[in-house]
Design an enzyme around this catalytic site. Structure first.
Site, PDB file in Angstrom:
ATOM      1  N   CYS A 175      38.512  43.193  30.073  1.00  0.00           N
ATOM      2  CA  CYS A 175      40.130  42.958  30.224  1.00  0.00           C
ATOM      3  C   CYS A 175      40.446  42.891  31.811  1.00  0.00           C
ATOM      4  O   CYS A 175      39.334  43.294  32.584  1.00  0.00           O
ATOM      5  CB  CYS A 175      40.839  43.936  29.696  1.00  0.00           C
ATOM      6  SG  CYS A 175      40.277  45.588  30.070  1.00  0.00           S
ATOM      7  N   SER A 232      36.520  47.317  31.313  1.00  0.00           N
ATOM      8  CA  SER A 232      37.724  47.100  32.447  1.00  0.00           C
ATOM      9  C   SER A 232      36.830  46.012  33.398  1.00  0.00           C
ATOM     10  O   SER A 232      35.475  46.326  33.653  1.00  0.00           O
ATOM     11  CB  SER A 232      38.195  48.306  33.058  1.00  0.00           C
ATOM     12  OG  SER A 232      37.451  49.030  33.891  1.00  0.00           O
ATOM     13  N   ASP A 233      37.859  45.397  34.052  1.00  0.00           N
ATOM     14  CA  ASP A 233      37.027  44.680  35.438  1.00  0.00           C
ATOM     15  C   ASP A 233      37.029  46.003  36.386  1.00  0.00           C
ATOM     16  O   ASP A 233      37.782  47.064  36.172  1.00  0.00           O
ATOM     17  CB  ASP A 233      38.025  43.637  35.981  1.00  0.00           C
ATOM     18  CG  ASP A 233      37.325  42.838  36.911  1.00  0.00           C
ATOM     19  OD1 ASP A 233      36.298  42.991  37.270  1.00  0.00           O
ATOM     20  OD2 ASP A 233      37.757  41.607  37.112  1.00  0.00           O
ATOM     21  N   CYS A 234      36.535  45.738  37.473  1.00  0.00           N
ATOM     22  CA  CYS A 234      35.919  46.907  38.131  1.00  0.00           C
ATOM     23  C   CYS A 234      37.242  47.496  39.065  1.00  0.00           C
ATOM     24  O   CYS A 234      37.909  46.785  39.822  1.00  0.00           O
ATOM     25  CB  CYS A 234      35.143  46.686  39.177  1.00  0.00           C
ATOM     26  SG  CYS A 234      33.433  46.415  38.204  1.00  0.00           S
ATOM     27  N   ALA A 261      39.927  48.218  37.528  1.00  0.00           N
ATOM     28  CA  ALA A 261      41.407  47.885  36.736  1.00  0.00           C
ATOM     29  C   ALA A 261      42.083  48.888  36.191  1.00  0.00           C
ATOM     30  O   ALA A 261      43.077  48.636  35.715  1.00  0.00           O
ATOM     31  CB  ALA A 261      40.872  46.517  35.899  1.00  0.00           C
TER      32      ALA A 261
END
Ligand SMILES: *[C@@H]1O[C@H](CO)[C@@H](O)[C@H](O)[C@H]1NC(C)=O
Length: 358
Positions: free
Chosen positions: A259, A292-294, A296
């Site tokens: 995401c 998650s994106d890092c 996020a």
């Protein structure tokens, strides 16, 4: 064709070299009699049963420790540490040329940037590139030269505004081409052993459709990707932004989704139940893990102020259906969310089941 064939042979040679575990003794190893009788070690049992058994043996602290990309080992059960974050956009990354290993030079093939490969409009070529990446991924992992088998590729965001700056990572501006690319790449990487739409056997490596969704801005005139709120109509969502992800999941049978940082119509992607659980899992039949994106998750409180407290951000993403945090936010704030009775432990178990199943 000759080149790809030849590189696959190199991978095969690497595979043959490598049988040692990197951090023995693992649970389930013959050398580890204290754990090998546990149901989660019984390979004849369905994955669902094995995962249920494994999760049921963990303490709350151990469970929380596993919700981040750098998952630490659980020595008590012989569970090794695991790194969820690996990259393979156009070749397995971070195994550069020139490192000597068992007398051979260890290197993974670097294919052209995706925007060029996509311009061939050749789905079979995309599939074969995916196959090489999957084989090399498995080879370097089995050789103890890679940290994980979960690769955060392909990048299938629609590229319509060159100011984004990451367009070269994508198959371009067309939703249909991008969806076809996604499906071909993912099937190649994961190993195309499907039967009646279901994966049979094991993953060769795990691919991940990213960044879910409507993500195409990095930093422009004071608006950065952490606070960008993409305003998208229902029609444009259905026509433009979602088709690549739908193909990546339905035709590619991807085992991962990431995401995105941005919000879509006000809701952070990683906190969007409608997006992660209702659409991807419910409507498209997604059966894998969602990362998650890092960082996020941290931005949902720190930058976006969508959540009122750090604990609320944790509750938002886990209840939305996200499973693992690239970062350390979930490690730091999940315990308090449980103690405050904002987060039922069952949400953590759900995430862990998705993670351990992959
Ligand atoms: C989590 O806690 C560690 C240790 O206190 C800290 O270094 C790290 O920055 C924290 N992470 C986040 C995302 O707040």
């Amino acid at each position: 064709m000759g080149l790809i064939h030849c590189l696959s042979l190199v991978s095969l040679l690497l595979l043959v070299h490598t049988t040692e575990s990197t951090q023995p003794p693992f649970s389930c190893d013959a050398s580890n009699p204290s754990t090998k009788s546990f149901p989660f070690c019984q390979t004849s049992l369905p994955i669902k049963k094995r995962v249920q058994d494994l999760v049921s043996r963990l303490t709350l602290d151990e469970k929380i420790s596993q919700l981040v990309n750098t998952a630490p080992p659980i020595p008590r059960l012989g569970i090794p540490g695991y790194q969820w974050w690996s990259e393979a956009l156009h070749g397995v990354a971070n195994v550069g040329p020139g490192i000597h290993f068992n007398g051979a030079i260890k290197a993974a093939t670097s294919f052209p940037q995706v925007i060029l490969t996509a311009a061939s409009f050749d789905t079979h070529l995309w599939y074969r590139i995916g196959q090489v990446i999957g084989a090399e991924a498995r080879a370097v992992y089995n050789a103890g030269q890679a940290e994980g088998m979960t690769f955060w590729a392909p990048n299938i965001n629609i590229f319509r505004d060159p100011r984004w700056g990451r367009g070269q990572e994508t198959p371009g501006e067309d939703p249909l081409v991008t969806g076809r690319y996604a499906a071909a790449y993912v099937r190649g990487v994961q190993g195309d052993s499907f039967e009646g739409g279901k994966l049979k056997g094991r993953l060769q490596a795990s691919a991940c459709c990213k960044h879910f969704t409507a993500y195409d801005l990095d930093d422009w005139k004071g608006v950065n990707r952490f606070v960008f709120d993409a305003r998208v109509t229902v029609q444009d969502m259905a026509d433009t932004y979602q088709p690549p992800f739908q193909s990546c999941v339905e035709e590619g049978r991807a085992s991962g989704i990431m995401c995105a940082y941005n919000r879509v119509n006000g809701v952070p992607s990683c906190a969007d139940y409608n997006l992660l659980s209702k659409t991807a899992r419910g409507r498209w039949g997604f059966n894998g893990y969602i990362t998650s994106d890092c960082d996020a998750v941290s931005i949902i409180f720190d930058n976006q102020r969508y959540a009122k407290t750090p604990e609320d951000a944790v509750v938002d993403v886990l209840k939305a259906g996200m499973d693992v945090d690239c970062g350390s936010y979930l490690q730091n704030h999940t315990k308090k969310a449980v103690e405050q009775k904002k987060l039922p432990e069952s949400e953590i178990d759900r995430a862990l089941r998705n993670l351990f199943s992959v």
